[in-house]
Structures are given as structure tokens and as C-alpha cells.
Design a protein around this motif. Structure first.
Motif, PDB file in Angstrom:
ATOM      1  N   LEU A   1       0.900  -1.200  -0.097  1.00  0.00           N
ATOM      2  CA  LEU A   1      -0.035  -0.023  -0.014  1.00  0.00           C
ATOM      3  C   LEU A   1       0.836   1.273  -0.001  1.00  0.00           C
ATOM      4  O   LEU A   1       0.491   2.434  -0.392  1.00  0.00           O
ATOM      5  N   TYR A   2       2.099   1.122   0.733  1.00  0.00           N
ATOM      6  CA  TYR A   2       2.809   2.328   0.638  1.00  0.00           C
ATOM      7  C   TYR A   2       3.948   2.488  -0.369  1.00  0.00           C
ATOM      8  O   TYR A   2       3.942   3.270  -1.069  1.00  0.00           O
ATOM      9  N   LEU A   3       4.944   1.455  -0.181  1.00  0.00           N
ATOM     10  CA  LEU A   3       6.296   1.676  -0.825  1.00  0.00           C
ATOM     11  C   LEU A   3       5.845   1.627  -2.456  1.00  0.00           C
ATOM     12  O   LEU A   3       6.362   2.586  -3.218  1.00  0.00           O
ATOM     13  N   ILE A   4       5.145   0.792  -2.754  1.00  0.00           N
ATOM     14  CA  ILE A   4       4.960   0.252  -4.060  1.00  0.00           C
ATOM     15  C   ILE A   4       3.902   1.097  -4.844  1.00  0.00           C
ATOM     16  O   ILE A   4       4.352   1.844  -6.050  1.00  0.00           O
ATOM     17  N   THR A   5       2.752   1.645  -4.247  1.00  0.00           N
ATOM     18  CA  THR A   5       1.943   2.412  -4.847  1.00  0.00           C
ATOM     19  C   THR A   5       2.191   4.002  -4.502  1.00  0.00           C
ATOM     20  O   THR A   5       1.375   4.728  -5.377  1.00  0.00           O
ATOM     21  N   ALA A   6       3.204   4.058  -3.719  1.00  0.00           N
ATOM     22  CA  ALA A   6       3.275   5.574  -3.132  1.00  0.00           C
ATOM     23  C   ALA A   6       3.537   6.410  -4.374  1.00  0.00           C
ATOM     24  O   ALA A   6       3.199   7.718  -4.128  1.00  0.00           O
ATOM     25  N   ASN A   7       4.168   6.094  -5.499  1.00  0.00           N
ATOM     26  CA  ASN A   7       4.300   6.872  -6.541  1.00  0.00           C
ATOM     27  C   ASN A   7       3.299   7.058  -7.631  1.00  0.00           C
ATOM     28  O   ASN A   7       3.502   7.714  -8.721  1.00  0.00           O
ATOM     29  N   ASP A   8       2.358   6.243  -7.520  1.00  0.00           N
ATOM     30  CA  ASP A   8       1.073   6.415  -8.208  1.00  0.00           C
ATOM     31  C   ASP A   8       0.527   7.694  -8.561  1.00  0.00           C
ATOM     32  O   ASP A   8       0.132   8.086  -7.610  1.00  0.00           O
ATOM     33  N   GLY A   9       0.524   8.121  -9.879  1.00  0.00           N
ATOM     34  CA  GLY A   9      -0.008   9.360  -9.855  1.00  0.00           C
ATOM     35  C   GLY A   9      -1.511   9.228 -10.589  1.00  0.00           C
ATOM     36  O   GLY A   9      -2.158   8.422 -10.457  1.00  0.00           O
ATOM     37  N   VAL A  10      -1.788  10.059 -11.584  1.00  0.00           N
ATOM     38  CA  VAL A  10      -2.937  10.131 -12.325  1.00  0.00           C
ATOM     39  C   VAL A  10      -3.148   9.043 -13.116  1.00  0.00           C
ATOM     40  O   VAL A  10      -2.195   8.822 -14.138  1.00  0.00           O
ATOM     41  N   PRO A  11      -4.178   7.846 -13.158  1.00  0.00           N
ATOM     42  CA  PRO A  11      -4.201   6.835 -13.754  1.00  0.00           C
ATOM     43  C   PRO A  11      -4.881   7.294 -15.293  1.00  0.00           C
ATOM     44  O   PRO A  11      -5.317   8.518 -15.067  1.00  0.00           O
TER      45      PRO A  11
END
Lengths: 215, 385, 630, 156
Positions: free
Chosen positions: A195-205
Motif C-alpha cells: 500500500l505504501y512503498l509500491i503504490t506511493a508513486n502512483d499518479g493520475v491513472p
């Protein structure tokens, strides 16, 4: 026929295999909880990058703070294993100390989570706002509920320790509470990674509307 | 156990089997929705596959049930002696693990071939493409290549691949024309595709097959399969304005009432140029409006009524389209279909000062029935149901 | 939690005194005896069976003729939703649980389950959860989204009101009960077996209980998550299944069937266990291929996890996914077939006593075979797209769940009734009820195959006259009422047989497993001495020791009487005392569940009760008089 | 192949080992206290799974012991891995490897806690059986589920 009368005391170690029934119950329950958290984590992953409006993970998640709280929870796992060890060796002072430490660390973790949630809410990220909010909040708050339950349980055991009801003879009671606590910890290990490390950089899909609310 | 008692037990069992068999055979497969009257290659494949599995199952059925009946009769208790105590037999176990496996493989091969045959879409270039959108509780059909739009009646040419793009706007529905192809669900946020092809011209029944709310049972449509020429005619008709009305006639009064009371939701002039895109836009606006206020929104998405006079049915395939049923529908849609958004949202049913008189209802119905293409260009619908 | 008693053990101040008497209502409310709990499970579940049956009859009345208007469409939707939910969650699962409770500890030679108070908790949570779900009838309409509750149709936007919320809340609470029971039985079966009872000496019913419990423990949490998500969507406005915010309705279907398919095996495996007990007993020979049957059960339990998308062949998963799930689904036919062939081989060469119980079991094999075969026609996914959501599917799963589970449950009732009560049910009335049920069942669900293939969709409240479905539906309706008559005959049988009690003795059937080695009904401590197990069907080989020496010719039954419990010094047998805390937690959970829908004050009251119950539970000694042992 | 025969013998049957054998090995449901010879029964699956069982046993066997010092060492390792995780996250050049690295790190941490803190490595093997079974079913299951969500409609 041998006079093999097994006197049974209900929920005590009363069986023909020599395995603690309580411990068996706890492990089976943890197996069941694997499916519970597994479904929530799978929901989160399936809905990753599917939110249509912001805020998105990159707008909200604060890794340094969560890293500290993760570390606190990890170390509480060490605490409870030491508490159990000293309890088994009947070194009650150390046992009580470590159990108290675990409770404090657990409360600290919950404190971090409350801070995080209120911070997000101030930013405008709520469970209602988008899919990321819904999946994130349900998963983390149910984990938090598990931690809170564990804290209550440990406080109960600590009281028993002070009253002398919990000692090296029935250390199994602390052991199964410890199993539960460790499990909550390993669930957080997975949550922290996914939830944190892998997805933290997810921006606008693709198809999403950029978020305009600032930090 | 005496023979008499056995008779008491076994004869009813056998009789009930026979009874069920006979009455069931008597019912036949003549429903307009029967899956046994395949009229297209997809339905044919599905029917053949079913029958193949079915007959295999029948063989297994008779072997197994026969064995059960035989064993229970033959080995019934005769005396107090214990029978031979047999724990098992490895060879037999292996046999009845391997034999079903072989049967499964025999079934699996045509099944998997069938999956790929029916679910892989044909070449888009040579196919007619139709977008079908499910609404509570009616079907919208759009022809993006032809820029035509209609509702509840799907017109397709015979012997031509048709790709139906299937969507839903509100809840999950299912698109099913038993005689032409198996169903596929209409799911919001997903676009499903269904390949259909009809062998013979005629009128076929369609039905929503996924529970979608209160009027699920009443959500139907018709598929009208034309010969190639008829399909061309139909396309031309759909681009032709309707018959002009005499000013002052009942139909003309109806037109005014329609424009005043119905036209914010029902488009009835999609024969015009560029009406296709405008109608899609309008339906979206109506949908957004309804989403915002599901109880009191003034407009809701509604079936396109272009050339309504040519429609065969009203209420999404429920009743024959004639003055009587149409008036009854306009008077109160609940007479024919419960729960419609028309009944819940239209001012003519909800605010007393706008209630229609029966005369006005008749006028609207007459107007709607007059909506027919100008050129008399009769298409013969062959109903082979 | 701390249960070891010490003189200065902290105890919660008691509001009510701990019940002591073994009589009266107070005893039944506080009992932790697995047999009493099993009885209560059975009675409550049978009550819901009657309710669900009445719902089914109303559905059948409505569909008996074209365009009838006995039920309004709204009420009809509520009927079929509650019929499905009731039959699955409030009837077949708890009736199975009733058998688990009664039979498993007896079969493995234990005095009780591993956690008797947890067992009582499961019971009370189940009872209050079932009541909670049915309250919805009286407060503005029962759930009407189908037992599968597909959103968006079940989401707030399309289904306002409390109906669906009651449904998910009820499922969540029932899930707690099922998981607690499942955990309890896993521990019981692994840990409480009598000395010498290896895993491969356990009766098949106990094996199937174990597999079912594992499935429950793994599958129900998934339903809980789905329930939490739908509840959150409906009450807190989250977006899990909100298609307007990008949520995916297919997602619910995945989670629901992820749970739902193992659930199917949760419903049928106990039935298979019952049949595997009844057939060898009345064929008077061992179960054919015990190991194969056990392993087939394990394989079904495992494969059952990887077939869920066959409920979704029409949602457009694509040919790749459909192929994969077609193949896994067909694979399940193999272990199922192995079981059926082994059961027939058990009959083969036996000395079959065709009494009511046996007839129901044979009926089970016959009907379940039909259900299994129609299941294979479903597995062929291209033709399934024609059958999905038609009455053909309804016919299929009723052949599996009625012709399967319910037949087996009736078989189990007639088989174990003397063990439950000490008296026999009347055979004549029993056979009449079987024949009526067999005919009614086939008359009701047989024609549904035809009418389904003839295009009749499920969940329609009406159909037009010109559809050609009237004949089959009328037959089905008549069949439904014949089933109702057979259930009434069963009830009459119970009442009449009770009036002229025919004493059964401990072992009326000359049966095989340990539960028949003690008196009927068993004393509350079950076994005077915990038995020592030497063989698979230990009780049988104690009666016929010559069989073990390979003597297959002249059998002599050794005179072995069932255990006599009249002169037993009960002070040496320690069983857990009564406890009312499970009841309090059960009530608390239900109040909290209600509060989630209405007001947080109720949630607080509920949680306080749960908290009070758990503290009280963990501080009260298991038995008051066991203090001196520590 | 010597070590194979040495450690696991040549004459075990899987069924016997799974269900009849008394001991404390992996994948074993514990035995009841008293044993006696099982009567002759048909075992249609007897024998031929022996090799698979031996591989399982070899993969999963192990011995060891733990005390406070071990616990501190494990905790230190856990802490260090967490630090590495956070560091990795902050380095933009490593970001393309983020997901697999984090998964591997979290699996290591997961395994360490389960094996040492939860004593799974030293405890009765049945607990491992139960927990690992649940993990395997769960992981397989949710992988299939995520694949289905990701590739919805594949092939049409």
C-alpha cells in the motif's frame, strides 16, 4: 481395556495429541485471517490506478512517517517475543517490562494511524472520495482494529501478570496473544510494502482527472 | 423384506420417473425463447454441444441409476447373515477414476473449440456493428456505422456477421436471443462483445436474463432479421421523415402534447442528419440528470421513438403495438410494466395540474402511431414463431 | 485467554449467578453441552426450513400459472431472495452444524468439542443473526437483490431502504458464527480423537466435517469482506461497487463466487459424509474404498477453490478465462464420480435393509447423480451461455442441494434419531414421507430442466401465456405441494412416534461407529471411559471380532452391550460448567449490527455487551469445582 | 542419492507417513497417544506418491533453536531490511525495480517473523502445515483473481 480416563477441562490442553488446543485454534484462526486480509489486499491491488478523481497516492502518502510507525510495530514484535521468553523463565520483572513496552508501542502505532487519517481527511482524502480512498481506508482501519483489539488483550494479560495470575505455568496464554500480535505485524509488513512503498508513486491513472487540492 | 413391501417402494419410484418423463415430453420445445430451435450458427453450435454432452450424460445416467436400482433390489436383506466384507478394490478405483477422465476429455475438446469459435469476434470490417445499451428496463440499439438509433427492436440482415457491443448504463442486465446466440451480460464499465448471425429472416424474441430489479421479468426485445434488400429498405426508412400531418387533426394535437410533455426524454426525430450524435449526447445528459437526483430529476434516459408507428411492440417487447395498448400504456405505464422511470418521473403522472385527459392520451397515442416513414415501402416481417 | 483457575483469580462481578441446575430454560440458554447445542441448532434450522419452504411454496404458487398476481413483483423478489438466503445460510449450513455438534464428538470418542463455550457462542450468534436477517420483513421490506446480491442492483442508488443492508449485516453475523464453529471443529477433530483413532480410522462423516470446516474457515472471511465492502458502500458512501466512480460490479461477482463456490461444497460435503455412514450400516458391509472416498473429498475441497468463474461464464471474462474454468470445473466431476461409484459398490453384494434412512440415502445417490450430470452440461461453457440464469440452472442446483443435501439430512435424521432421543421414528410414516418427497421433488424440479431449456429465465415474477411454459410450471407447483405434504408427514411422524415411544436401545441398527457404543440418548459426559480405538469401524469389529481374523464365513456377533451409564461416579468426570457469556456476546453482536444501520448508540451498547461477555468469559473458571486441581 | 536414502529411507509410503506415523515431522497431523496396527485396507493411492513426499520432506526439514540473543539479531535484521526498503524507495534510479524488490523484502521479513518470532520453525509441524496451506490456497487464489481482473475479456 485400559483405564484411560482423560479428564477434560474444557478449554485446556485436553487432548490425545499433546498439542495445545488453544494454539491450534489460534493458528487456524490466523489461517482464516489470511483470507480476510488477502481479500482486502487483493481488492486494493485490483483497484490500483483505477480511481477517476484525486487525490492519488502520490498526492497523499507520507513514507517517512509511515516508516517510523512500521518500525515501531516491528519492534513491538521483538518486545512480545522477549516478554514471552522471560515469562517462561519466570523472570517476571523483565516480562512485565517488555509487555508494557509492547502495549506502549502498539498505542504509539495507533497514534500514528490516527494522525495519518486525520491528516488525510484534512487534505480532502476520505473513503468516499475515490477508489483509492475506499480501499486504503478500509484495509488500514481494519488492520488498526486488529491492533486495537490486540492492545486490549495485552492490557488484560498485563493486569493478570500484576495480579500474579499469569506466570510461567500458563505462559501459553501470552504465547497465543503473541501469535496474534505477530500476525498483525506481518500483515502490516505486507501492507507497508504494497500500500505504501509500491503504490506511493502512483499518479493520475489513464482517464483520471488530476487532483488540484494542494498539500 | 417381503416382495410386497418392495413393490410398495420401488414401483412408485419407477412410476414417478416415467411420469415425469412423459409429462415433460408432452411439453415440447415450442417457446419463442426455446434454445432448441437454433436459427443461427452460434445457437446451433451451442445446441449441438449441449446435445452431445446430454446424450453422454444419458448413457451415464442409465448405467448409474440402473446400478443403484439393481443393487438395491438384488442385494436386499434376505437373512441375518453378514455379506462378504469387502473393503475396496484398487483396480476398480483406478478404472472409475480413469474412465470419467476419458469422458471428460471427450467432452472438453469440443467444448474448448466451441468457446473459441463462439467468443472470438469475426472481422469487424465485414460485419455489421451494433451497440446495445441496457437500461432499467429496456434496450437501446445504436448502429455506429449507419448512424441509426432505435430501441427495443434490433434489425439485422440475414446471413451476415453482426458484432453487438454490449454495455449497460445502470445495473447489470443480460442480452439473450435464445434462437440466435447464448447470452452475455450487460455490465456497467465493461464493454462486452457478442457475435450473432441469423440463418433465416423472421422475428425472434430477446430477453433480459440477469436479475435487474422489479421489472426484470418484463424486459424483452425483438430481433427482426431482414433479407438483405429489406434491411437496406429499413435503413432508408429510418432516414426518411414521417408522414406529414394535417394541421388540426387529432394526430397534430397529439404532436403538440407530445412535444410539450414527452419530448424532453423521448427523441422522435432521429431520421434527421447528425441526429445520431445528438441523441447519444442527449441520452448521456438525461442519464447524468437522473444520477444526480434519482427521485425527482425532471428528465431520465428513455427509448428513442423515431418511426414508432412501425414498431411491433410496446413496453420493451411486452404488448402488441396498437391504439388500445398504447393508450393504456400512456394512461398508466404500470398497467403494462411496473416500476418504469416514466411513471416515476414524468410530470403527467406526478403533478395534478398536468394530468392528461383520456382524450389527450388518445391523441398522443394516435400521433405516435402515425410516426411512419413517408414513402410507402412495405417490409414484410415474417414471423416464424 | 487466562482460564487456569487460581484461588485469587480475578472474576468479573456477576450480574446473574452462574447457572447450576441442569433443567429449565436457564440451562438451555447457558448450556455448553455439544448435544444440547446440536439439538438447538437442529430445531432452529428446521424452523427456518419451514419458513424457507413456505417462501418456496409462495413462489411456486405465483409461477403456477401464467400472469398470475398472487404476489406483487416487489414481494416476489423478496421471496426468492430470502428463500435462497434462508435455505443456504439458515437451513443447510446449520442443519449440517447440528449433525457436526451431535455426532462428531461421539464418533471420535470425545467428551465434548474442544471449546464448548465457543460452540455455544456459534449457536447464539447464528440464532440472533438469523433473527436479525428476518426482522427486515417487518421494518420496510426484506432484501430483494437475490441471494447473490449483485451490485449495482443491490447498491444504495438502485435499492434504497434497509432491506439489502439487513441482508449483508445478517450474512456478516452468520459468518462469525460459521467461522467460530469451523475453527472449533478443526481443533476438535485434530486434537480430541480417542487414543488410537488415526486420521485414516476416522469415520467418513468426521472426515467430511473436517474438510467442510476447513472450507468454512477459509471461505467465510471472503464473504465477510464482500459484506463489509457492500455495507460500507451502502452506509458510508464508499466506492467499491460504485460504477460511477470507477468501481467494478464484476468485482463483487468475483468475491462473491470466490466464497460462493467453496460454499457449495460446504453444503454438500456433510451430506456426503452422512450417506457414507448410512450406506455401510444398512448394507452391513464396510464402506467400499474408504481411502478413495476420503481423498475424493479432499480433492473436491481443494479443486472447489478454482472453479468459481463458472458462475460467471456470461459476464465476458473472455475465452481464455472461460477455457480455464471450463476445464477445472469438469475436473471436479472425476472425484465426485469416484464417490458415487464407491457408494454403489458399497451397496453391491451387501445385505441391504431398506428402511427410511437407507431409502433417503439411496435417493441421495440417485438424485445427486442427476444434479452432477446436469452440472457437466453447465461446465461446457458455450452451451452454458444458453442455460445460465434459466430454470435449467434452478433444476440443476436443486437436484444437488435438495436431492443431495436435504435428502441426506433427512437420511441422517432418521439414522441418528434414536441416538438423539432414545426412541425410534415410525418406519411406515417414514417411508410414506420418503415416497412423497421423492415424487414431489422430481415432479417439482424435473420439469424445470425442460422449461429452462425452453427459455424460461430465473427470477421472473411472471410470464406470458404464449411462452409455452405453463404445463411444466403447473407440474412444478404441484410437486412443491407434495413436498410440503411429505414434510408434514415427517412432523406427524415425530409427534406420533413420540406418543408411543418405541425404545431403541443404544445400538438399534447394529451400526459401525463409536457413537453407537454408548446408551441413547448419551449421558452428558458421553463415554464412561474414553474408548481405545483399534480399527476403522471400531464398534463393528468389537462386535464381530472374527472378521479381523479373516473369518468371512461364519460370523458370530460377540455379545457386547452398549456402555451402561447407570452406575457411574460422575464426580470423576469433569466437564465445563454452564456459562451465559456466549449468549451475551451473541446478543451484543446482533445489537451492534442493528446499530450500524440505525444509530451509534446501539453499536456502543452492543460493543459494551461483547466486551463484558469476553472479559467475563475469559475470567470465569471453566469449572467452579476444579480449583483444587491447580 | 545416498543422503536421500540415509535421511528418508526407502520404504515409506506417503499415506502411512501422513496419517499413521507417530512423530514430529513436516506435513503431519499429530498422532493420538496410543497406536495399534491398522487392519488391512485397500489403499488405491498407496506408494506412487513416495517421491513427491520425499522432496517435500527434504525441502522443508530443518533444525535450530532460539533465545533472546537470536530475537535481538532477528529484530536487527528486520530493522535493517525496513531501512533498506525506505532507502530504496527514495532512490529514483532504483524505482524501476521497486515492486519486485519490495515484494522480496516483505517476503523475507514475513518469513523471519513467522519462523522465529512465531516459533514456527521450532514448533509442532502441524502449525506450519495449517498456516502454509492457508497461505498457499490464499496466494494461488488471489493471484488467479488478480489475473482475471487484469485481463478481463482477454481473447474476444
Amino acid at each position: 481395556m485400559s483405564t484411560n480416563v482423560t479428564i477434560q477441562h474444557g478449554e485446556e490442553i485436553n487432548n490425545s495429541t499433546g498439542v495445545s488446543a488453544k494454539k491450534l485454534l489460534m493458528w487456524t484462526f490466523l489461517g482464516s485471517d489470511v483470507m480476510f486480509f488477502g481479500t482486502f489486499i487483493a481488492t486494493f491491488m485490483a483497484y490500483r490506478n483505477k480511481s477517476l478523481v484525486g487525490p492519488y497516492p502520490e498526492d497523499t502518502l507520507n513514507i517517512p512517517i509511515t516508516s517510523v510507525s512500521t518500525f515501531v510495530l516491528l519492534m513491538s514484535s521483538l518486545g512480545i517475543v522477549l516478554a514471552l521468553h522471560y515469562l517462561k523463565e519466570a523472570r517476571m520483572g523483565l516480562a512485565k517490562f517488555w509487555l508494557l513496552m509492547v502495549i506502549i508501542m502498539g498505542i504509539g502505532f495507533i497514534g500514528f494511524q490516527i494522525y495519518e487519517f486525520s491528516h488525510f481527511a484534512n487534505m480532502g482524502m476520505t473513503p468516499q472520495v475515490n477508489l483509492f480512498g475506499s480501499t486504503f481506508f478500509t484495509l488500514t482501519s481494519l488492520h488498526g482494529a486488529h491492533v486495537s483489539l490486540g492492545i486490549l488483550w495485552l492490557i488484560f494479560l498485563l493486569i493478570n501478570e500484576y495480579r500474579g495470575n499469569l506466570n510461567s505455568e500458563n505462559a501459553i496464554d501470552l504465547e497465543i496473544a503473541g501469535l496474534y500480535w505477530h500476525f498483525v505485524d506481518i500483515v502490516w509488513i505486507v501492507i507497508f510494502a504494497l500500500l505504501y512503498l509500491i503504490t506511493a508513486n502512483d499518479g493520475v491513472p489513464p482517464g483520471g482527472i488530476p487532483w488540484i487540492g494542494g498539500h | 423384506m417381503t416382495k410386497k413391501k418392495l413393490k410398495q417402494i420401488f414401483f412408485p419410484l419407477i412410476n414417478s420417473f416415467l411420469f415425469i418423463f412423459f409429462i415433460s415430453c408432452g411439453f415440447g420445445f415450442d417457446s419463442p425463447l426455446s434454445t432448441f430451435d437454433a436459427q443461427g450458427p452460434v445457437a446451433q453450435l451451442q445446441k449441438d454441444l449441449f446435445l452431445f454432452v446430454f446424450w453422454l450424460a444419458v448413457i451415464v445416467f442409465f448405467l448409474v441409476e440402473g446400478a443403484i436400482l439393481y443393487a438395491s433390489y438384488k442385494y436386499r436383506q434376505k437373512d441375518e447373515k453378514l455379506p462378504a466384507q469387502i473393503h475396496g478394490n484398487t483396480k476398480l478405483e483406478l478404472m472409475w477414476t480413469v474412465l470419467p477422465s476419458i469422458i471428460i476429455v471427450i467432452i472438453a475438446v469440443p467444448t474448448v473449440m466451441g468457446i473459441w469459435k463462439t467468443q472470438v469476434m469475426p472481422d469487424e470490417e465485414n460485419s455489421l456493428i451494433v451497440d446495445s445499451i441496457g437500461h432499467q428496463w429496456w434496450f437501446e440499439f445504436r448502429y455506429p456505422q449507419e448512424e441509426l438509433i432505435t430501441a427495443n427492436e434490433l434489425h439485422i440482415p440475414v446471413n451476415k456477421d453482426v458484432i453487438v457491443n454490449i454495455e449497460s448504463q445502470d445495473v447489470i442486465h443480460s442480452f439473450w436471443i435464445p434462437k440466435i446466440a447464448g447470452k452475455i451480460d450487460m455490465v456497467p464499465n465493461h464493454q462486452n462483445k457478442l457475435w450473432i448471425k441469423a440463418d433465416n429472416p423472421g422475428i425472434y424474441y430477446g430477453q433480459c436474463a440477469e436479475f435487474c430489479g422489479i421489472a426484470h421479468a418484463l424486459m424483452k426485445f425483438r430481433v427482426i432479421v431482414h433479407t438483405k434488400e429489406d434491411f437496406e429498405k429499413w435503413k432508408n426508412d429510418m432516414r426518411t421523415p414521417p408522414v406529414a400531418l394535417n394541421p388540426g387533426s387529432e394526430e397534430d394535437e397529439g404532436r403538440k402534447l407530445f412535444i410539450g410533455n414527452c419530448s424532453m426524454c423521448h427523441t422522435h426525430d432521429s431520421y434527421k442528419k447528425a441526429a445520431y450524435h445528438k441523441e447519444i449526447q442527449n441520452q448521456n445528459i438525461r442519464w447524468e440528470e437522473w444520477k444526480k437526483d434519482k427521485e425527482y430529476s425532471a428528465i431520465v434516459s428513455a427509448p428513442n421513438l423515431t418511426h414508432f408507428g412501425d414498431r411491433l411492440t410496446i413496453g420493451a417487447g411486452l404488448k402488441e403495438n396498437n391504439l388500445e395498448t398504447l393508450s393504456s400504456w400512456i394512461e398508466n405505464p404500470d398497467n403494462i410494466k411496473i416500476g418504469t422511470r416514466m411513471k416515476n418521473h414524468a410530470a403527467i403522472y406526478n403533478s395534478e395540474d398536468q394530468f392528461l385527459t383520456s382524450n389527450e392520451i388518445d391523441q398522443i397515442a394516435k400521433y405516435l402511431l402515425s410516426l411512419k416513414p413517408d414513402k410507402v415501402n412495405v417490409i414484410t416481417y415474417t414471423n416464424n414463431n | 485467554m487466562s482460564t487456569i483457575s487460581k484461588p485469587k483469580q480475578f472474576q468479573l462481578p456477576r450480574i446473574f449467578p452462574r447457572p447450576k441446575s441442569h433443567k429449565g430454560l436457564w440451562y438451555w440458554l447457558a448450556t455448553v453441552d455439544h448435544k444440547k447445542i446440536g439439538t438447538m441448532y437442529g430445531l432452529v434450522a428446521f424452523f427456518w426450513f419451514l419458513v424457507g419452504g413456505i417462501e418456496a411454496l409462495l413462489i411456486r404458487l405465483q409461477l403456477g400459472q401464467a400472469e398470475s398476481s398472487i404476489l406483487s413483483p416487489e414481494v416476489y423478489n423478496q421471496m426468492f431472495t430470502m428463500h435462497g438466503t434462508t435455505m443456504v445460510f439458515l437451513v443447510v449450513m446449520p442443519l449440517s452444524a447440528a449433525f457436526f455438534n451431535w455426532i462428531v464428538p461421539l464418533q471420535i470418542g470425545a467428551r465434548d468439542v474442544a471449546f464448548p463455550r465457543l460452540n455455544a457462542l456459534s449457536l447464539w450468534v447464528f440464532i440472533f443473526g438469523s433473527i436479525l436477517m428476518n426482522i427486515s420483513w417487518f421494518v420496510g421490506g426484506a432484501p430483494n437483490g437475490g441471494w447473490f446480491g449483485y451490485p449495482p442492483n443491490s447498491s444504495l442508488g438502485f435499492n434504497p431502504g434497509h432491506g439489502i443492508t439487513y441482508w449483508v449485516m445478517g450474512l456478516n453475523i452468520l459468518g462469525v458464527a460459521s467461522i467460530a464453529a469451523g475453527l472449533n471443529f478443526i481443533v476438535t477433530i485434530i486434537n480430541m480423537r480417542a487414543p488410537g483413532m488415526h486420521m485414516m480410522r476416522m469415520p467418513v462423516f468426521t472426515w467430511m466435517t473436517l474438510i467442510t470446516s476447513v472450507l468454512i474457515v477459509l471461505a467465510l472471511p471472503i464473504l465477510a469482506v464482500a459484506g463489509i465492502q457492500l455495507t460500507a458502500d451502502r452506509i458510508y458512501g464508499t466506492n467499491f461497487f460504485n460504477s460511477e466512480a470507477g468501481g467494478d460490479p464484476i468485482f463483487w461477482q468475483h468475491i462473491f463466487w470466490l466464497f460462493g463456490h467453496p460454499e457449495v461444497y460446504i453444503l454438500i460435503l456433510p451430506a456426503m459424509g452422512i450417506v457414507s455412514e448410512v450406506l455401510p450400516t444398512f448394507s452391513r458391509k464396510p464402506l467400499f474404498g474408504y481411502t478413495a472416498i476420503v481423498f475424493a473429498g479432499l480433492v473436491i475441497g481443494f479443486l472447489g477453490w478454482f472453479v468459481w468463474s463458472h458462475h460467471m461464464f456470461t459476464v465476458g471474462l473472455g475465452p481464455a478465462a472461460n477455457t480455464a474454468f471450463t476445464v477445472t470445473t469438469m475436473l471436479i466431476a472425476i472425484p465426485t464420480g469416484v464417490k458415487i461409484f464407491n457408494w454403489i459398490s458399497t451397496l453391491w453384494g451387501g445385505s441391504i435393509k431398506l428402511n427410511t434412512s437407507m431409502l433417503f440415502s439411496i435417493g441421495f445417490i440417485a438424485m445427486f447423480t442427476i444434479g452432477g450430470l446436469s452440472g457437466v452440461t453447465h461446465a461446457a461453457s458455450p452451451s452454458d451461455t444458453q442455460q445460465q440464469d434459466t430454470y435449467y440452472v434452478v433444476a440443476h442446483f436443486h437436484y444437488v442441494l435438495f436431492g443431495g443435501s436435504i435428502f441426506a439430512i433427512f437420511s441422517g435424521i432418521y439414522y441418528w434419531w434414536p441416538k438423539f432421543t432414545g426412541w425410534l421414528l415410525d418406519e411406515k410414516l417414514g417411508k410414506i414421507s420418503f415416497i412423497l418427497m421423492f415424487i414431489g421433488f422430481n415432479l417439482q424440479f424435473g420439469p424445470m430442466h425442460w422449461v429452462g431449456l425452453n427459455g424460461m429465465p430465473r427470477r421472473i415474477y411472471t410470464y406470458a401465456e404464449d411462452m409455452g411454459w405453463e404445463g411444466s410450471n403447473l407440474a412444478a407447483t404441484i410437486g412443491g405441494f407434495i413436498i410440503a405434504v411429505s414434510v408434514l408427514v415427517f412432523l406427524a411422524n415425530v409427534i406420533l412416534s413420540k406418543r408411543n415411544k418405541q425404545n431403541s436401545g443404544g445400538d438399534p441398527w447394529d451400526a459401525r461407529t463409536l457413537e453407537w457404543s454408548i446408551s441413547s440418548p448419551p449421558p452428558h459426559y458421553n463415554f464412561v471411559e474414553i474408548p481405545k480405538v483399534n480399527n476403522i469401524d471400531d464398534w463393528w469389529y468389537r462386535k464381530y471380532p472374527e472378521l479381523l481374523e479373516g473369518n468371512n464365513q461364519n460370523f458370530k456377533k460377540q455379545k457386547i452391550e452398549v456402555e451402561d451409564s447407570s452406575n457411574v461416579d460422575e464426580s470423576k468426570i469433569h466437564l465445563p460448567d454452564l456459562s451465559y457469556y456466549p449468549l451475551i456476546i451473541g446478543i451484543g453482536l446482533t445489537i451492534a449490527g442493528l446499530g450500524v444501520m440505525y444509530t451509534y448508540a446501539l453499536v456502543a451498547i452492543g460493543l459494551i455487551m461483547v466486551f463484558w461477555g469476553s472479559i467475563g468469559w475469559s475470567t470465569e473458571p471453566v469449572n467452579e469445582d476444579s480449583k483444587e486441581h491447580h | 542419492m545416498d543422503w536421500w536414502a540415509l535421511n528418508y529411507g526407502g520404504n515409506m509410503s506417503l499415506l502411512k507417513d501422513l496419517f499413521f506415523y507417530q512423530g514430529n515431522k513436516w506435513w503431519k497431523i499429530p498422532e493420538t497417544t496410543e497406536l495399534s496396527e491398522n487392519p488391512k485396507n485397500e489403499h488405491p493411492f498407496g506408494g506412487f506418491l513416495e517421491k513427491a513426499k520425499n522432496i517435500l520432506l527434504i525441502l522443508s526439514s530443518g533444525k535450530g533453536h532460539a533465545g533472546p540473543v537470536y530475537y535481538w539479531i532477528i529484530a536487527a535484521i528486520l530493522g535493517i531490511i525496513t531501512l533498506i526498503e525506505v532507502w530504496w524507495f527514495t532512490v529514483p534510479e532504483l524505482r524501476y525495480m521497486l515492486a519486485p524488490a519490495m515484494l522480496i523484502f516483505s517476503i523475507i521479513k514475513f518469513a523471519l517473523v513467522v519462523a522465529f518470532f512465531m516459533h514456527l520453525r521450532f514448533d509442532h509441524k502441524m502449525f506450519s502445515t495449517i498456516f502454509i496451506t492457508c497461505m498457499v490456497v490464499g496466494i494461488l487464489f488471489f493471484s488467479v483473481f488478480l489475473l482475471l481482473s487484469a485481463f478481463h475479456g482477454l481473447g474476444t
